[in-house]
Design a protein around this motif. Structure first.
Motif, short mmCIF file in Angstrom:
data_model
loop_
_atom_site.label_atom_id
_atom_site.label_comp_id
_atom_site.label_asym_id
_atom_site.label_seq_id
_atom_site.Cartn_x
_atom_site.Cartn_y
_atom_site.Cartn_z
N LYS A 1 10.87 -40.84 -18.76
CA LYS A 1 9.66 -40.02 -18.85
C LYS A 1 9.21 -39.67 -17.44
O LYS A 1 9.26 -40.51 -16.54
N MET B 1 5.96 -37.71 -15.33
CA MET B 1 4.62 -37.13 -15.35
C MET B 1 4.35 -36.52 -13.98
O MET B 1 4.40 -37.23 -12.97
N SER C 1 5.89 -34.18 -18.51
CA SER C 1 4.55 -33.61 -18.66
C SER C 1 4.13 -33.06 -17.32
O SER C 1 4.23 -33.76 -16.31
N ILE D 1 0.84 -31.68 -15.45
CA ILE D 1 -0.60 -31.69 -15.64
C ILE D 1 -1.27 -31.10 -14.40
O ILE D 1 -1.18 -31.66 -13.31
#
Length: 132
Positions: A76, A78, A106, A108
């Motif tokens: 994962k 981020m 992700s 952001i």
């Protein structure tokens, strides 16, 4: 601290003031958000998100090596960034670092990070089975 949790930092990544760069718990490692500081603590790529992302991934690579992992062990990603216009440059560095490995990601966009110099910060989660 639990004896089942290992907190550590590699010697070639600038030390954080109040925490270790990685926590290993069970078969997973959690890498703290990395910013564009070189091993001496100097900012890299002021005003250039692509250059910052390249340094961020150098730091992540060093952390992964320190715990016996590779980019292919990341499960994962981020990414936190401050300007939508920087997205392509940041993504290009992520793709260079991971190659064909495409774990969930992700992105952001936020109003600011820990220091005004910081345009991008990246955290990763790593699968690190005990037998590795």
């Amino acid at each position: 601290m639990s004896s089942q949790i290992v907190l550590t930092s590699p010697p070639d990544v600038f030390p954080a003031a109040n925490y270790e760069h990685v926590s290993i718990a069970g078969d997973f490692a959690y890498v703290a958000g990395q910013v564009a500081r070189d091993e001496a603590g100097q900012w890299v790529g002021i005003g250039d998100a692509g250059a910052q992302a390249a340094q961020v991934y150098r730091n992540i690579g060093r952390i992964l090596a320190h715990i016996g992992a590779t980019p292919q062990d990341v499960v994962k990603i981020m990414v936190f960034f401050t300007d939508r216009a920087d997205s392509a440059a940041i993504s290009a560095e992520r793709k260079k670092f991971f190659g064909d490995h495409r774990p969930p990601h992700s992105g952001i966009m936020i109003g600011g990070l820990g220091s005004p110099e910081v345009k991008v910060e990246v955290e990763v989660i790593v699968y690190l089975p005990k037998g590795k």
